[in-house]
Enzyme design. Structure first.
Site, PDB file in Angstrom:
ATOM      1  N   ASP A 211       0.868  -1.177   0.000  1.00 43.00           N
ATOM      2  CA  ASP A 211       0.000   0.000   0.000  1.00 43.00           C
ATOM      3  C   ASP A 211       0.904   1.226   0.000  1.00 43.00           C
ATOM      4  O   ASP A 211       1.507   1.568   1.014  1.00 43.00           O
ATOM      5  CB  ASP A 211      -0.901  -0.058   1.251  1.00 43.00           C
ATOM      6  CG  ASP A 211      -1.595   1.273   1.551  1.00 43.00           C
ATOM      7  OD1 ASP A 211      -1.385   2.250   0.805  1.00 43.00           O
ATOM      8  OD2 ASP A 211      -2.323   1.331   2.553  1.00 43.00           O
ATOM      9  N   GLN A 214       0.899   6.455   1.098  1.00 40.57           N
ATOM     10  CA  GLN A 214       1.638   7.483   1.830  1.00 40.57           C
ATOM     11  C   GLN A 214       3.116   7.513   1.470  1.00 40.57           C
ATOM     12  O   GLN A 214       3.866   8.308   2.031  1.00 40.57           O
ATOM     13  CB  GLN A 214       1.484   7.271   3.347  1.00 40.57           C
ATOM     14  CG  GLN A 214       0.062   7.315   3.845  1.00 40.57           C
ATOM     15  CD  GLN A 214      -0.565   8.700   3.758  1.00 40.57           C
ATOM     16  OE1 GLN A 214       0.143   9.706   3.606  1.00 40.57           O
ATOM     17  NE2 GLN A 214      -1.879   8.757   3.851  1.00 40.57           N
ATOM     18  N   LYS A 237      -3.443  11.887  -3.291  1.00 42.50           N
ATOM     19  CA  LYS A 237      -2.372  12.062  -2.304  1.00 42.50           C
ATOM     20  C   LYS A 237      -1.047  12.436  -2.973  1.00 42.50           C
ATOM     21  O   LYS A 237      -0.071  12.738  -2.300  1.00 42.50           O
ATOM     22  CB  LYS A 237      -2.215  10.800  -1.464  1.00 42.50           C
ATOM     23  CG  LYS A 237      -3.450  10.507  -0.595  1.00 42.50           C
ATOM     24  CD  LYS A 237      -3.108   9.711   0.628  1.00 42.50           C
ATOM     25  CE  LYS A 237      -4.296   8.951   1.179  1.00 42.50           C
ATOM     26  NZ  LYS A 237      -5.173   9.790   2.015  1.00 42.50           N
ATOM     27  N   CYS A 375      -8.457   6.465  10.528  1.00 41.81           N
ATOM     28  CA  CYS A 375      -8.804   5.158   9.932  1.00 41.81           C
ATOM     29  C   CYS A 375      -7.811   4.076  10.322  1.00 41.81           C
ATOM     30  O   CYS A 375      -7.449   3.218   9.505  1.00 41.81           O
ATOM     31  CB  CYS A 375      -8.919   5.253   8.406  1.00 41.81           C
ATOM     32  SG  CYS A 375     -10.314   6.231   7.883  1.00 41.81           S
TER      33      CYS A 375
END
Lengths: 420, 143
Positions: A211, A214, A237, A375
């Site tokens: 993932d 970020q 993002k 989250c």
């Protein structure tokens, strides 16, 4: 360092003050103060290049993509597929056919869970995630476990907010069928040793999804160097539009996978006797895609590559280190996690004020941070806090903005009776 | 512009620091838990009712200054009031928070220090969480 080397270093140093001019929204004021936007982990602001790319699509050449004979459709298709090429280059993926446009990281993970992992697991098989995952990398696997009888295993983290390759290996068993882990934590900012972890998982025959939501805004990402089977990230993002993101998947794996959704654009031929699916990536892109969004997304990753991911990483590393140190020095502040490798975010709590009170007081000074569980409820529970305040940084943030944040935190203390 | 002092009045900060009746009530006749999933605020509300009248009230929980002070003010004023009175007061409180009437047009009673929350839309949920929890704890209204 010689004078020449030094001047080269200075010349190549990223100047956030200059880059800020590319982002129209950063000129605005909030509550009569200049906006200090420190909520980049939630979403980033858009440079003019991205705004123009979307605008020009609608103003000049918009039409539905693929199979169109007319000029606008051909121009739209070229721009849309051009964006796929830009995303490929951004990730250094071997082929454009390995870039699937999705709505965002969440959809990418759900797609892999549905189309790659679910058909491969039996009751009692195991899926491994870590304790610092976003809900988007927990819930899809819980849903999969409910449907298939598979079991979710969790790699623990230390108080510093880290896990090691050995910790991941310890969670792998002969029944492990998949590993899905975050590259950079959205709360702690921890940069995980993904390359080593992927290598370890592969040695156990376990495919891996990373993932990258970020990580992609903050550092160069090379999916070939990481050797990840799947890599997911979101457009919004990386200074691009919302509602668009990308899944990188190794072509041989994508080619084996069944569709995620059925519809137009994902088929080779349809008859009531049976339907033949298109090759990747079209197989996973049912329906009319977010055309202008994808084009804006392409402009966003182009913008980042033009500024230079290495320069962005260097600028932000300095900024985040300064922020972690300066915020921690405010009386009553406790940082959450102390990772050795940090990118993007600093989370903290204050003795006297709840994160929501902190966020409200900062907002009144024009400073946007996020307060809540981000989250990541399991992570909040791990640290025994209901919520944290999080300041998260982007390429356009400055040292002065970190100082404004710190001054704001002193104001929180003054208001809540802890004079500092 | 809404001033931050309008939100964090001295009395709010004082209730946040020293919440009233912050305990489990035993025995109690009614209990409910409330949670704001957005921010993680959490409140447990305990009531002892004698017929239609609140005999005693207490709360426990973890939350921001606004939700804590709102819960504290609520359980402080509840004893001796009828269920109908509490419902009516919450209706007034909500009307002010949502800008349907000005604080000086109505009698907010002890909730007046919370009137400043109306300038902070992001914080309305904090102020009403204890009251929504109270309504859930109460027996359903006869219609």
């Amino acid at each position: 360092m010689s004078a020449v080397e030094q001047s080269v270093a200075v010349a190549t140093r990223l100047d956030p003050h200059a880059l800020r001019r590319d982002f129209p929204i950063l000129a605005r004021e909030v509550h009569g103060r200049p906006l200090v936007y420190l909520d980049n982990a939630a979403s980033t602001q858009k440079p003019q290049a991205v705004i123009d790319a979307e605008l020009n699509c609608y103003r000049r050449y918009y039409a539905n993509v693929h199979r169109g004979v007319h000029t606008l459709s051909q121009e739209s298709t070229a721009a849309f597929e051009g964006a796929r090429g830009r995303v490929r280059r951004f990730l250094n993926a071997p082929s454009e056919q390995e870039i699937v446009f999705v709505r965002g990281t969440t959809e990418a993970i759900n797609l892999v869970a549905h189309s790659f992992v679910a058909p491969r697991v039996k009751p009692g098989d195991e899926i491994v995630v870590t304790h610092m995952e976003h809900h988007s990398n927990i819930v899809p696997w819980q849903l999969l476990c409910e449907r298939t009888g598979a079991v979710l295993r969790v790699v623990p983290i230390t108080d510093a907010g880290e896990f090691t390759v050995a910790d991941v290996e310890a969670a792998l068993t002969p029944r492990t069928r998949f590993l899905s882990l975050v590259h950079v934590s959205n709360v702690l900012g921890t940069v995980n040793p993904v390359r080593e972890i992927v290598a370890a998982a592969k040695a156990h025959g376990v495919p891996v999804l990373v993932d990258g939501a970020q990580a992609t805004p903050h550092m160069p990402v090379d999916v070939q160097a990481l050797d990840a089977d799947f890599y997911a990230f979101s457009g919004h993002k990386v200074y691009g539009p919302t509602g668009i993101g990308a899944l990188y998947g190794r072509y041989d794996l994508l080619a084996e996978m069944t569709p995620y959704q059925g519809g137009g654009d994902m088929i080779r031929s349809v008859s009531f006797a049976g339907t033949e699916y298109a090759d990747p990536p079209a197989r996973f892109e049912a329906g009319t895609p977010h055309i202008a969004g994808a084009i804006g997304f392409g402009a966003a990753v182009d913008y980042l590559m033009e500024v230079g991911l290495e320069r962005i990483a260097a600028h932000e590393a300095e900024l985040v280190a300064h922020a972690a140190e300066a915020v921690a020095a405010v009386p009553g502040v406790r940082l959450i996690g102390a990772p050795r490798q940090r990118a993007g975010a600093v989370s903290f709590v204050m003795k006297e004020a709840h994160p929501h009170d902190i966020a409200t007081i900062l907002d009144q000074q024009g400073i946007a941070i996020r307060a809540g569980h981000h989250c990541t409820e399991p992570l909040m529970e791990r640290y025994g806090v209901p919520a944290t305040a999080r300041a998260s940084f982007g390429l356009y943030n400055t040292r002065e903005e970190v100082d404004a944040l710190v001054e704001g935190l002193h104001k929180v203390n003054r208001l809540f009776g802890l004079g500092t | 512009m809404a001033e931050i002092d309008a939100l964090y009045q001295a009395l709010i900060l004082e209730h946040n620091r020293n919440p009233r009746r912050h305990r489990i009530l035993e025995p109690c006749t009614h209990h409910a838990s409330g949670r704001n999933p957005v921010c993680g605020d959490q409140v447990d509300l305990y009531l002892r009712l004698d017929g239609e009248v609140v005999e005693d009230a207490a709360f426990q929980g973890e939350g921001c200054a606004i939700s804590t002070a709102s819960a504290s003010l609520m359980v402080e004023l509840a004893p001796g009031r009828s269920v109908a009175e509490l419902r009516a007061l919450f209706a007034v409180f909500e009307a002010v928070l949502h800008g349907r009437c000005a604080p000086d047009e109505v009698d907010m009673e002890a909730l007046a220090p919370l009137a400043g929350v109306r300038y902070f839309p992001g914080r309305l949920g904090c102020a009403v969480l204890p009251w929504q929890t109270l309504l859930r704890a109460l027996p359903p209204m006869d219609v």
